[in-house]
Scaffold this active site. Structure first.
Site, PDB file in Angstrom:
ATOM      1  CG  PHE A 174      -1.830   1.008   1.556  1.00 37.09           C
ATOM      2  CD1 PHE A 174      -3.079   0.984   0.967  1.00 37.09           C
ATOM      3  CD2 PHE A 174      -1.559   2.014   2.482  1.00 37.09           C
ATOM      4  CE1 PHE A 174      -4.044   1.943   1.281  1.00 37.09           C
ATOM      5  CE2 PHE A 174      -2.509   2.972   2.810  1.00 37.09           C
ATOM      6  CZ  PHE A 174      -3.755   2.936   2.203  1.00 37.09           C
TER       7      PHE A 174
ATOM      8  CD  GLU B  85       3.418  11.534  -2.057  1.00 41.51           C
ATOM      9  OE1 GLU B  85       3.704  12.747  -1.959  1.00 41.51           O
ATOM     10  OE2 GLU B  85       2.705  11.051  -2.966  1.00 41.51           O
ATOM     11  N   PRO B  86       7.610  11.275   1.391  1.00 46.90           N
ATOM     12  CG  PRO B  86       9.627  11.346   0.199  1.00 46.90           C
ATOM     13  CD  PRO B  86       8.184  10.965   0.057  1.00 46.90           C
TER      14      PRO B  86
ATOM     15  CB  ALA C 128       2.221  13.700   2.101  1.00 49.55           C
ATOM     16  N   GLY C 129       2.790  12.452   5.467  1.00 50.99           N
ATOM     17  CA  GLY C 129       2.561  11.262   6.296  1.00 50.99           C
ATOM     18  C   GLY C 129       1.182  11.355   6.928  1.00 50.99           C
TER      19      GLY C 129
ATOM     20  CB  ILE D 265       6.177   1.208   0.803  1.00 56.35           C
ATOM     21  CG1 ILE D 265       5.951   2.676   0.388  1.00 56.35           C
ATOM     22  CG2 ILE D 265       5.099   0.279   0.245  1.00 56.35           C
ATOM     23  CD1 ILE D 265       4.726   3.353   1.015  1.00 56.35           C
TER      24      ILE D 265
ATOM     25  CG  ASP E 246     -12.646   3.590   8.612  1.00 53.16           C
ATOM     26  OD1 ASP E 246     -11.908   4.425   9.143  1.00 53.16           O
ATOM     27  OD2 ASP E 246     -13.745   3.873   8.073  1.00 53.16           O
TER      28      ASP E 246
ATOM     29  CD  GLU F 239      -1.796  -0.409   9.049  1.00 53.38           C
ATOM     30  OE1 GLU F 239      -2.889  -0.701   9.535  1.00 53.38           O
ATOM     31  OE2 GLU F 239      -1.096  -1.211   8.400  1.00 53.38           O
TER      32      GLU F 239
ATOM     33  CB  SER G 226      -1.251   7.947  19.506  1.00 56.15           C
ATOM     34  OG  SER G 226      -0.851   6.610  19.709  1.00 56.15           O
TER      35      SER G 226
HETATM   36  N1  COS Z   1     -14.443   6.537   5.351  1.00 53.81           N
HETATM   37  C1  COS Z   1     -15.009   7.065   4.240  1.00 53.81           C
HETATM   38  N2  COS Z   1     -14.750   8.346   3.836  1.00 53.81           N
HETATM   39  C2  COS Z   1     -13.934   9.085   4.595  1.00 53.81           C
HETATM   40  C3  COS Z   1     -13.326   8.589   5.766  1.00 53.81           C
HETATM   41  C4  COS Z   1     -13.618   7.243   6.139  1.00 53.81           C
HETATM   42  N3  COS Z   1     -13.067   6.727   7.228  1.00 53.81           N
HETATM   43  N4  COS Z   1     -12.552   9.550   6.301  1.00 53.81           N
HETATM   44  C5  COS Z   1     -12.668  10.628   5.501  1.00 53.81           C
HETATM   45  N5  COS Z   1     -13.517  10.354   4.479  1.00 53.81           N
HETATM   46  C6  COS Z   1     -13.948  11.248   3.402  1.00 53.81           C
HETATM   47  C7  COS Z   1     -14.579  12.487   4.018  1.00 53.81           C
HETATM   48  O1  COS Z   1     -15.959  12.273   4.274  1.00 53.81           O
HETATM   49  C8  COS Z   1     -14.355  13.517   2.927  1.00 53.81           C
HETATM   50  O2  COS Z   1     -15.323  13.321   1.908  1.00 53.81           O
HETATM   51  P1  COS Z   1     -16.230  14.554   1.352  1.00 53.81           P
HETATM   52  O3  COS Z   1     -15.241  15.562   0.862  1.00 53.81           O
HETATM   53  O4  COS Z   1     -17.043  13.934   0.286  1.00 53.81           O
HETATM   54  O5  COS Z   1     -16.982  15.031   2.526  1.00 53.81           O
HETATM   55  C9  COS Z   1     -12.998  13.123   2.350  1.00 53.81           C
HETATM   56  O6  COS Z   1     -12.812  11.734   2.688  1.00 53.81           O
HETATM   57  C10 COS Z   1     -11.862  13.938   2.920  1.00 53.81           C
HETATM   58  O7  COS Z   1     -11.886  13.750   4.322  1.00 53.81           O
HETATM   59  P2  COS Z   1     -11.279  14.809   5.356  1.00 53.81           P
HETATM   60  O8  COS Z   1     -11.742  16.178   4.991  1.00 53.81           O
HETATM   61  O9  COS Z   1     -11.548  14.318   6.733  1.00 53.81           O
HETATM   62  O10 COS Z   1      -9.724  14.715   4.976  1.00 53.81           O
HETATM   63  P3  COS Z   1      -8.472  15.258   5.733  1.00 53.81           P
HETATM   64  O11 COS Z   1      -7.448  15.661   4.773  1.00 53.81           O
HETATM   65  O12 COS Z   1      -8.871  16.287   6.740  1.00 53.81           O
HETATM   66  O13 COS Z   1      -7.956  13.875   6.439  1.00 53.81           O
HETATM   67  C11 COS Z   1      -7.088  12.551   8.253  1.00 53.81           C
HETATM   68  C12 COS Z   1      -7.777  13.812   7.706  1.00 53.81           C
HETATM   69  C13 COS Z   1      -6.166  13.025   9.343  1.00 53.81           C
HETATM   70  C14 COS Z   1      -8.190  11.679   8.846  1.00 53.81           C
HETATM   71  C15 COS Z   1      -6.312  11.707   7.189  1.00 53.81           C
HETATM   72  O14 COS Z   1      -5.388  12.522   6.501  1.00 53.81           O
HETATM   73  C16 COS Z   1      -5.579  10.548   7.804  1.00 53.81           C
HETATM   74  O15 COS Z   1      -6.146   9.508   8.154  1.00 53.81           O
HETATM   75  N6  COS Z   1      -4.224  10.674   7.968  1.00 53.81           N
HETATM   76  C17 COS Z   1      -3.382   9.623   8.446  1.00 53.81           C
HETATM   77  C18 COS Z   1      -2.941   8.760   7.332  1.00 53.81           C
HETATM   78  C19 COS Z   1      -2.349   7.488   7.822  1.00 53.81           C
HETATM   79  O16 COS Z   1      -2.918   6.790   8.649  1.00 53.81           O
HETATM   80  N7  COS Z   1      -1.196   7.169   7.305  1.00 53.81           N
HETATM   81  C20 COS Z   1      -0.518   5.985   7.712  1.00 53.81           C
HETATM   82  C21 COS Z   1       0.189   5.381   6.585  1.00 53.81           C
HETATM   83  S1  COS Z   1      -0.795   4.423   5.589  1.00 53.81           S
HETATM   84  S2  COS Z   1      -0.386   2.622   6.236  1.00 53.81           S
END
Ligand code: COS
Length: 394
Positions: free
Chosen positions: A133, A137-138, A140-141, A167, A252, A375, A378
Site C-alpha cells: 500500500f 510520501e517523504p 506527506a505522512g 512502504i 478503518d 497506520e 496516536s
Molecule cells: N471513510 C469514508 N470516507 C472518509 C473517511 C472514512 N473513514 N474519512 C474521511 N472520508 C472522506 C470524508 O468524508 C471527505 O469526503 P467529502 O469531501 O465527500 O466530505 C474526504 O474523505 C476527505 O476527508 P477529510 O476532509 O476528513 O480529509 P483530511 O485531509 O482532513 O484527512 C485525516 C484527515 C487526518 C483523517 C487523514 O489525513 C488521515 O487519516 N491521515 C493519516 C494517514 C495514515 O494513517 N497514514 C498511515 C500510513 S498508511 S499505512
C-alpha cells in the site's frame, strides 16, 4: 479452516466451533514453529522460506479475502481472533501476511472492479503475490491528502511520478496500490486516485530497506515512480478522484486489525512477565510475590483485557454492517498505547535483564514502539475520534 466461506457476501452468525478450531491450530503453530524461529529472524532480518510456505498452506495470506476469490472469507471478528493468536509470536510474522490481508488488498476488495478482483485477489490470497500500500510520501505522512505523486493521463496510459516512503513489504511486493494525484494540488483529497501498479511496470524502482529500530524480518522501503506507465484499467474502480476515500475506508479496517496485533503482543508480553517474575528470586522469594510487581502485572492484565474487549466488540459491529471509523480509531489508539505501557512495565519487571538481549522482552519492546506510529499515529487517531464526535449531524 475446514469450511471457509464469504461472510462479507452473506453476513450471518459465526460458526464459533470452526473458528475456535482454527485458532487452536494457529496457537499450536505459533508455539511449535514461530516462537522458536524468532531469534533467527532477528539475527538474519528475514523470515525463513519454510515458515512462509507453512503460512501459505494455512491460508494465512488470504484470511480476509472472500472464498469466491480463493481466500478464507473471514469476518472481521474471525480475523481479529486469529490475529490475537498469530501476534503471540514476534509481529514480523504477521507483517509477512499483513498487507495481503489488509492495506494491500482492501482497496481492490472495497472499490475495485470485478475484473481487478479476479485478476489479483486469488494470487494475493494464496500468497503467491505480495501486495503493498503506497500512500505515505517523504513530505506527506499524517496529512495524507497532501501527497504530491502525480498520475497524468497520456493516451492509453497514466504516467506516475513521485516517491512513496516507509512502504511495508515493498521489497517483496509484486503489486502496489498507489495513491496519486489526478487532480490539481488545490483539489486536496478530491484530486487523489488509486492505481494498481505491478512490479514489472516500466519506471518503478524500490530503494534499500530502511534500517529500523525493531521489527526485523519485516521490511519497509521507498518505492520510486519515474514516468512509470500503467494502463488505464490500473485505476482502482472506474472513477478518478475517489482514491482518498478508498484509502480511508481501507484504514478503518486496518486500524482495527492493528489494534488486534497490539492485543496479541500484549498477551505475549504478559506471559513473559508472569513467567519471569515467578522464576526470578530476590530477597529470598519469587518477585511475583511482591505487591509492587503484582500491581504492575494487574495493570497489564486489566489494560489488555479492556483492549481485547474493545476490539472484539468493534469487530462484531463491523460485521453487522456498522460504520466503525471512530471505534476502530479508539481501538487502535487505546490498544497500541496500552501495549506501550505493558511493554514498559514488563521490561521493568525484568530489571537489568530487560535491557539486554537475553530475554525476548528487549526485542518485543522495540517492536511494540512502532504500533503507535504506523497506520496513523496516536495523535491522528485522536483527531479521527474527536472529528467523528463533533461532526455535523451528530
Ligand atoms: N471513510 C469514508 N470516507 C472518509 C473517511 C472514512 N473513514 N474519512 C474521511 N472520508 C472522506 C470524508 O468524508 C471527505 O469526503 P467529502 O469531501 O465527500 O466530505 C474526504 O474523505 C476527505 O476527508 P477529510 O476532509 O476528513 O480529509 P483530511 O485531509 O482532513 O484527512 C485525516 C484527515 C487526518 C483523517 C487523514 O489525513 C488521515 O487519516 N491521515 C493519516 C494517514 C495514515 O494513517 N497514514 C498511515 C500510513 S498508511 S499505512
Amino acid at each position: 479452516m475446514s469450511q471457509s466461506r464469504d461472510i462479507r457476501a452473506a453476513p450471518r452468525e459465526h460458526d464459533s466451533e470452526d473458528i475456535q478450531q482454527f485458532a487452536e491450530e494457529i496457537r499450536r503453530f505459533v508455539r511449535a514453529e514461530l516462537i522458536p524461529a524468532e531469534a533467527l529472524v532477528e539475527e538474519e532480518d528475514r523470515i525463513p522460506q519454510r515458515i512462509i510456505q507453512a503460512m501459505k498452506q494455512l491460508g494465512l495470506f488470504g484470511m480476509t479475502i472472500p472464498e469466491s476469490y480463493g481466500g478464507l472469507g473471514f469476518s472481521m471478528y474471525e480475523e481479529v481472533r486469529i490475529v490475537f493468536e498469530l501476534c503471540f509470536a514476534a509481529p514480523a510474522f504477521r507483517s509477512a501476511v499483513g498487507s495481503n490481508n489488509g492495506i494491500g488488498s482492501l482497496g481492490i476488495l472495497i472499490d475495485g472492479t470485478e475484473e481487478q478482483k479476479r485478476r489479483y485477489l486469488p494470487k494475493i490470497a494464496s500468497g503467491d503475490l505480495i501486495a503493498s500500500f503506497c500512500l505515505t510520501e517523504p513530505d506527506a505522512g499524517s496529512d495524507a491528502a497532501a501527497i504530491s505523486t502525480t498520475a497524468v493521463r497520456h493516451g492509453d496510459c497514466y504516467r506516475i511520478n513521485g516517491t512513496k516512503r516507509f512502504i511495508t513489504n515493498a521489497p517483496e511486493a509484486g503489486l502496489y496500490t498507489v495513491f496519486a494525484r489526478t487532480g490539481p494540488k488545490e483539489s486536496g483529497a478530491d484530486g487523489i486516485s488509486a492505481f494498481l501498479v505491478e512490479r514489472s511496470a516500466p519506471g518503478i524502482s524500490v530503494g534499500p530497506p530502511n534500517k529500523k529500530m525493531g521489527l526485523r524480518g519485516s521490511h519497509t522501503a521507498d518505492v520510486i515512480f519515474e514516468d512509470c506507465r500503467v494502463p488505464l484499467d490500473a485505476l482502482v474502480g472506474t472513477k478518478e478522484g475517489v482514491g482518498f476515500k478508498t484509502a480511508m475506508k481501507t484504514l478503518d479496517h486496518a486500524r482495527l486489525h492493528m489494534a488486534a496485533v497490539a492485543v496479541g503482543m500484549s498477551a505475549r508480553l504478559i506471559d513473559e512477565g508472569v513467567r519471569y517474575t515467578k522464576e526470578r528470586k530476590q530477597f529470598g522469594r519469587p518477585i511475583a510475590q511482591f505487591q509492587l510487581i503484582q500491581g504492575m502485572l494487574a495493570d497489564c492484565e486489566t489494560e489488555a483485557f479492556a483492549a481485547r474487549a474493545m476490539v472484539e466488540r468493534t469487530a462484531r459491529a463491523k460485521d453487522a454492517g456498522e460504520r466503525i471509523t471512530k471505534e476502530s480509531a479508539c481501538c487502535k489508539y487505546f490498544a497500541t498505547e496500552a501495549l506501550g505501557r505493558i511493554a514498559d512495565r514488563v521490561l521493568q519487571m525484568h530489571g537489568g535483564y530487560g535491557y539486554i538481549r537475553e530475554y525476548p522482552v528487549e526485542r518485543l519492546y522495540r517492536d511494540a514502539r512502532l504500533l503507535r506510529l504506523f497506520e496513523g499515529t496516536s495523535q491522528i487517531q485522536q483527531i479521527v475520534i474527536a472529528r467523528e464526535m463533533v461532526r455535523d449531524g451528530k
